[in-house]
Design an enzyme around this catalytic site. Structure first.
Site, PDB file in Angstrom:
ATOM      1  N   ILE A  58      14.168  30.664 -57.871  1.00  0.00           N
ATOM      2  CA  ILE A  58      14.742  31.955 -57.503  1.00  0.00           C
ATOM      3  C   ILE A  58      16.101  31.676 -56.876  1.00  0.00           C
ATOM      4  O   ILE A  58      16.181  30.947 -55.884  1.00  0.00           O
ATOM      5  CB  ILE A  58      13.847  32.714 -56.493  1.00  0.00           C
ATOM      6  CG1 ILE A  58      12.437  32.899 -57.054  1.00  0.00           C
ATOM      7  CG2 ILE A  58      14.483  34.052 -56.123  1.00  0.00           C
ATOM      8  CD1 ILE A  58      11.412  33.374 -56.011  1.00  0.00           C
ATOM      9  N   LYS A  59      17.158  32.201 -57.491  1.00  0.00           N
ATOM     10  CA  LYS A  59      18.478  32.078 -56.900  1.00  0.00           C
ATOM     11  C   LYS A  59      18.718  33.353 -56.100  1.00  0.00           C
ATOM     12  O   LYS A  59      18.414  34.445 -56.581  1.00  0.00           O
ATOM     13  CB  LYS A  59      19.563  31.946 -57.976  1.00  0.00           C
ATOM     14  CG  LYS A  59      19.745  30.536 -58.552  1.00  0.00           C
ATOM     15  CD  LYS A  59      18.677  30.078 -59.515  1.00  0.00           C
ATOM     16  CE  LYS A  59      18.668  30.859 -60.801  1.00  0.00           C
ATOM     17  NZ  LYS A  59      17.640  30.390 -61.782  1.00  0.00           N
ATOM     18  N   THR A  66      13.950   3.034 -69.042  1.00  0.00           N
ATOM     19  CA  THR A  66      13.372   4.288 -69.548  1.00  0.00           C
ATOM     20  C   THR A  66      14.136   5.495 -68.995  1.00  0.00           C
ATOM     21  O   THR A  66      14.459   6.431 -69.726  1.00  0.00           O
ATOM     22  CB  THR A  66      11.876   4.370 -69.168  1.00  0.00           C
ATOM     23  OG1 THR A  66      11.223   3.217 -69.674  1.00  0.00           O
ATOM     24  CG2 THR A  66      11.232   5.620 -69.738  1.00  0.00           C
ATOM     25  N   LEU A  91      16.305  39.280 -69.772  1.00  0.00           N
ATOM     26  CA  LEU A  91      17.242  40.023 -68.927  1.00  0.00           C
ATOM     27  C   LEU A  91      18.323  39.132 -68.323  1.00  0.00           C
ATOM     28  O   LEU A  91      19.432  39.593 -68.066  1.00  0.00           O
ATOM     29  CB  LEU A  91      16.478  40.746 -67.806  1.00  0.00           C
ATOM     30  CG  LEU A  91      15.846  42.068 -68.222  1.00  0.00           C
ATOM     31  CD1 LEU A  91      14.962  42.589 -67.097  1.00  0.00           C
ATOM     32  CD2 LEU A  91      16.927  43.096 -68.572  1.00  0.00           C
ATOM     33  N   ASP A  92      17.993  37.854 -68.103  1.00  0.00           N
ATOM     34  CA  ASP A  92      19.027  36.952 -67.570  1.00  0.00           C
ATOM     35  C   ASP A  92      20.131  36.749 -68.607  1.00  0.00           C
ATOM     36  O   ASP A  92      21.323  36.760 -68.283  1.00  0.00           O
ATOM     37  CB  ASP A  92      18.432  35.618 -67.103  1.00  0.00           C
ATOM     38  CG  ASP A  92      17.588  34.920 -68.162  1.00  0.00           C
ATOM     39  OD1 ASP A  92      17.235  35.531 -69.194  1.00  0.00           O
ATOM     40  OD2 ASP A  92      17.265  33.731 -67.957  1.00  0.00           O
ATOM     41  N   ARG A  93      19.735  36.623 -69.875  1.00  0.00           N
ATOM     42  CA  ARG A  93      20.736  36.497 -70.949  1.00  0.00           C
ATOM     43  C   ARG A  93      21.577  37.766 -71.039  1.00  0.00           C
ATOM     44  O   ARG A  93      22.797  37.714 -71.148  1.00  0.00           O
ATOM     45  CB  ARG A  93      20.039  36.252 -72.292  1.00  0.00           C
ATOM     46  CG  ARG A  93      19.316  34.945 -72.382  1.00  0.00           C
ATOM     47  CD  ARG A  93      18.528  34.842 -73.684  1.00  0.00           C
ATOM     48  NE  ARG A  93      19.392  34.932 -74.860  1.00  0.00           N
ATOM     49  CZ  ARG A  93      18.934  35.129 -76.114  1.00  0.00           C
ATOM     50  NH1 ARG A  93      17.633  35.277 -76.322  1.00  0.00           N
ATOM     51  NH2 ARG A  93      19.774  35.179 -77.119  1.00  0.00           N
TER      52      ARG A  93
HETATM   53  N1  LIG Z   1      20.293  23.462 -56.138  1.00  0.00           N
HETATM   54  C1  LIG Z   1      19.494  23.373 -57.201  1.00  0.00           C
HETATM   55  N2  LIG Z   1      18.203  23.754 -57.119  1.00  0.00           N
HETATM   56  C2  LIG Z   1      17.385  23.677 -58.170  1.00  0.00           C
HETATM   57  N3  LIG Z   1      17.782  23.233 -59.368  1.00  0.00           N
HETATM   58  C3  LIG Z   1      19.030  22.827 -59.525  1.00  0.00           C
HETATM   59  C4  LIG Z   1      19.960  22.882 -58.464  1.00  0.00           C
HETATM   60  N4  LIG Z   1      21.140  22.433 -58.936  1.00  0.00           N
HETATM   61  C5  LIG Z   1      20.944  22.091 -60.214  1.00  0.00           C
HETATM   62  N5  LIG Z   1      19.681  22.298 -60.587  1.00  0.00           N
HETATM   63  C6  LIG Z   1      19.125  22.036 -61.916  1.00  0.00           C
HETATM   64  O1  LIG Z   1      19.083  23.284 -62.595  1.00  0.00           O
HETATM   65  C7  LIG Z   1      17.995  23.359 -63.507  1.00  0.00           C
HETATM   66  C8  LIG Z   1      17.320  24.711 -63.351  1.00  0.00           C
HETATM   67  O2  LIG Z   1      18.284  25.658 -63.712  1.00  0.00           O
HETATM   68  P1  LIG Z   1      18.271  27.165 -63.218  1.00  0.00           P
HETATM   69  O3  LIG Z   1      18.023  27.190 -61.767  1.00  0.00           O
HETATM   70  O4  LIG Z   1      19.501  27.770 -63.775  1.00  0.00           O
HETATM   71  O5  LIG Z   1      17.086  27.749 -64.054  1.00  0.00           O
HETATM   72  P2  LIG Z   1      15.646  28.305 -63.720  1.00  0.00           P
HETATM   73  O6  LIG Z   1      15.648  29.362 -62.696  1.00  0.00           O
HETATM   74  O7  LIG Z   1      14.751  27.166 -63.506  1.00  0.00           O
HETATM   75  O8  LIG Z   1      15.221  28.884 -65.082  1.00  0.00           O
HETATM   76  P3  LIG Z   1      15.877  29.987 -65.934  1.00  0.00           P
HETATM   77  O9  LIG Z   1      16.486  29.251 -67.093  1.00  0.00           O
HETATM   78  O10 LIG Z   1      14.729  30.838 -66.333  1.00  0.00           O
HETATM   79  O11 LIG Z   1      16.880  30.687 -65.096  1.00  0.00           O
HETATM   80  C9  LIG Z   1      17.110  22.152 -63.210  1.00  0.00           C
HETATM   81  O12 LIG Z   1      17.244  21.232 -64.288  1.00  0.00           O
HETATM   82  C10 LIG Z   1      17.706  21.531 -61.947  1.00  0.00           C
HETATM   83  O13 LIG Z   1      17.720  20.125 -62.050  1.00  0.00           O
HETATM   84  C1  LIG Z   2      14.959  32.326 -72.657  1.00  0.00           C
HETATM   85  C2  LIG Z   2      14.699  32.565 -71.193  1.00  0.00           C
HETATM   86  C3  LIG Z   2      13.421  31.872 -70.759  1.00  0.00           C
HETATM   87  C4  LIG Z   2      15.883  31.950 -70.423  1.00  0.00           C
HETATM   88  O1  LIG Z   2      15.714  32.101 -69.061  1.00  0.00           O
HETATM   89  C5  LIG Z   2      14.648  34.097 -70.870  1.00  0.00           C
HETATM   90  O2  LIG Z   2      15.848  34.700 -71.216  1.00  0.00           O
HETATM   91  C6  LIG Z   2      13.505  34.781 -71.607  1.00  0.00           C
HETATM   92  O3  LIG Z   2      12.380  34.697 -71.211  1.00  0.00           O
HETATM   93  N1  LIG Z   2      13.852  35.493 -72.731  1.00  0.00           N
HETATM   94  C7  LIG Z   2      12.904  36.230 -73.538  1.00  0.00           C
HETATM   95  C8  LIG Z   2      13.003  35.837 -74.974  1.00  0.00           C
HETATM   96  C9  LIG Z   2      14.334  36.174 -75.622  1.00  0.00           C
HETATM   97  O4  LIG Z   2      15.376  36.262 -74.960  1.00  0.00           O
HETATM   98  O5  LIG Z   2      14.322  36.337 -76.855  1.00  0.00           O
HETATM   99  K   LIG Z   3      18.730  31.676 -66.085  1.00  0.00           K
END
Ligand SMILES: Nc1ncnc2c1ncn2[C@@H]1O[C@H](COP(=O)(O)OP(=O)(O)OP(=O)(O)O)[C@@H](O)[C@H]1O
Ligand SMILES: CC(C)(CO)[C@@H](O)C(=O)NCCC(=O)O
Ligand SMILES: [K+]
Length: 249
Positions: free
Chosen positions: A12-13, A181, A101-103
């Protein structure tokens, strides 16, 4: 002050902004509702009046988070919802409510910022790309696994791919062929992401020549920055769209 939440699949941001001013008072990244509440509560001097959220989680999880915000801070949270059209952008999905919705908010935020053709790359748990033309038509996009998912699949489906976070971090110092690895996996997956980013740029060039703007966002945005020269690195792009989707009443 306005509380803004971007509830992704893993994190959660959150941030707090001043109404009417582009000033970020506080913000962070957390991995649970409880930690979110604690993080906000620990900031002295906040006077939250509004709350808005975009979530890609299911309805139940999203409502649970909204309830936690109400109980802790006495705020009703406005949740962004799907739309066919917003701020001059037309959703390109046939079933528009299926587009994440994020997209949607990121691409609306991008187009609203520049009013030109845009390629939006979001590197989170999943990696997504979206294309919006100069008229605000969303042409669609692509979804693929992000770093956490690629790593996770390799670890889950093999016996011997195992390494710790420290080794993972050190592996990112170069792109030479891996001699451990951690190096082999971290560099291999990063190269896949970069290859994806380059393929998206090529497609944008095919559509629009040189007349487009690239936006890169998401937690792993840094991994592609040197293959996307001139791109706008906008970590809070989703929040730009969120303000358009949920204007204050
Ligand atoms: N401060 C941080 N906290 C958490 N993850 C971080 C941070 N900085 C970089 N990252 C990296 O960001 C990635 C997660 O990305 P982000 O937070 O945008 O997505 P999310 O909330 O997990 O998923 P979504 O794609 O659904 O938004 C992880 O690979 C993590 O390593
Ligand atoms: C693709 C993700 C997971 C990226 O956060 C999100 O936008 C999502 O759940 N989308 C629904 C599927 C779609 O966008 O077609
Ligand atoms: K996102």
């Amino acid at each position: 002050m306005i509380l803004e939440l971007d509830c992704g699949n893993s994190f959660i941001k959150w941030r707090v902004i001043r109404r009417g001013l582009p000033v970020v008072v506080a913000g962070g990244v957390v991995d649970s509702d409880e930690k979110l509440v604690d993080a906000i509560a620990s900031i002295p001097g906040l006077s939250l009046r509004h709350s808005r959220m975009v979530s890609v989680r299911n309805e139940e999880e999203t409502q649970k988070l909204a309830l936690a915000i109400t109980e802790s801070f006495g705020l009703q949270t406005q949740c962004a919802s799907s739309a066919r059209v917003l701020a001059g952008v037309r959703n390109g999905y046939e079933a528009y409510e299926r587009l994440g919705l994020d997209r949607w908010l990121a691409l609306v935020g991008a187009y609203a910022t520049v009013g030109r053709s845009c390629l939006v790359l979001d590197l989170g748990t999943a990696v997504t790309s979206d294309f919006v033309d100069a008229q605000g038509e969303h042409l669609g996009g692509f979804i693929c696994p992000g770093m956490p998912l690629m790593r996770g699949q390799l670890k889950t489906h093999t016996r011997r791919i195992r390494y710790d976070d420290a080794a993972a971090e050190e592996a990112h110092s170069s792109f030479a062929p891996g001699r451990s690895t951690a190096e082999a996996v971290e560099r291999g997956c990063t190269l896949m992401l970069r290859g994806f980013a380059v393929s998206q740029l090529e497609l944008a060039h095919q559509y629009w020549g040189d007349d487009f703007v690239v936006f890169v966002t998401g937690g792993d945005a840094d991994l592609v920055k040197d293959v996307t020269p001139g791109a706008k690195l906008v970590p809070d792009l989703v929040f730009v769209g969120l303000a358009l989707a949920c204007p204050l009443l």
